[in-house]
Design a protein around this motif. Sequence first.
Motif: not given
Length: 337
Positions: A281-286
């Motif tokens: 997943i995009h860990t820097d994208m909430n």
Amino acid sequence: MGCNLRDLAKAESIDLSDLAGEKIAVDVFLSAYQFITAMTGEDGRPLSDSKSRPVAHLMGFLDRATILIASGIEPVFVFDGKPPDLKRDTLNERRTRKNVAKKKWEDAIESGDLKAAKKIGPQIAEYTPEMVQETKDLFDVLGVSWIEAPMEAEGAAAVRAKNGELHAVATQDWDALLYGAPIMIRNLMSHGTKKFGRTLTAERIVLQDLLDEHGITHEQLVDLGIMIGTDFHPGFRGIGPKTGLKLIKTHGTLEAVAEEKGHVIPKNLDDIRGLFHNHPIHTDMNIPEAGRAVEEQVRRFIQKDRGFSESRTERALERLASVGRLRSESKPTLFDF
């Protein structure tokens, strides 16, 4: 569509009100194809506007998104990213089938057989990059949340659900359970519609209930899925869900089943398992917060630019207004201050 676990899963019919107050991930790709293949012209091509631009995907997402919101559900639409290399063979097979279908469709059109063309049309449907962007633009206008996955939408959605960011994953793809989605919702985007003379209802499948019922672990479920066949491996010939379940309960792992039954263990087995157990997943994208739609912007996008009818537009706006998700540029309310 991944593996088919229908024979092993107990699906509980639910109403949309049962999901009120929850944040639900929705697999965009499968929903888009549902709309595109359901709304076609006499020649089998997707419904288009006066400029010959496809609009079935926009009509479908407009109606279903606003229905969910009016029901108290907070949809989070998840787009596919770049497909994993392990999916290349599956995608090539789909492309080959589509090319064959396209030739049959062209022959039907040339011969004037519209009945055959309409039947074949859904097999050659495309959800193009332009249509993907239009869908994102629609969600932005409606104030609806969406994210893009690094790879598989249902995989990223499942991880975020495991992390507690989402309540459930709405998809028709059973692989969501292999990815570890705690709760899977089927038919969410077609709830209340009729198919083959019956009314479809949303169905809830709880992963832990499935595991407990059959006395297996999630790791064994993943191995079972790989043996049945997924987008990343064709599976073991002659092994379906029920047979596979008996074998995995008896022998414990895919390797042990392969040894017992004389099947070849996939060379990339660890990579396949890794996609299911540790999907990126995009860990820097909430997940972005939902907002309120602006009436004038909605009208410009779907009515003026796309030619949607007044009645369709009004229905969508009324649904949004009913739950305080609509505002006006010209008529500010107390919420705007």
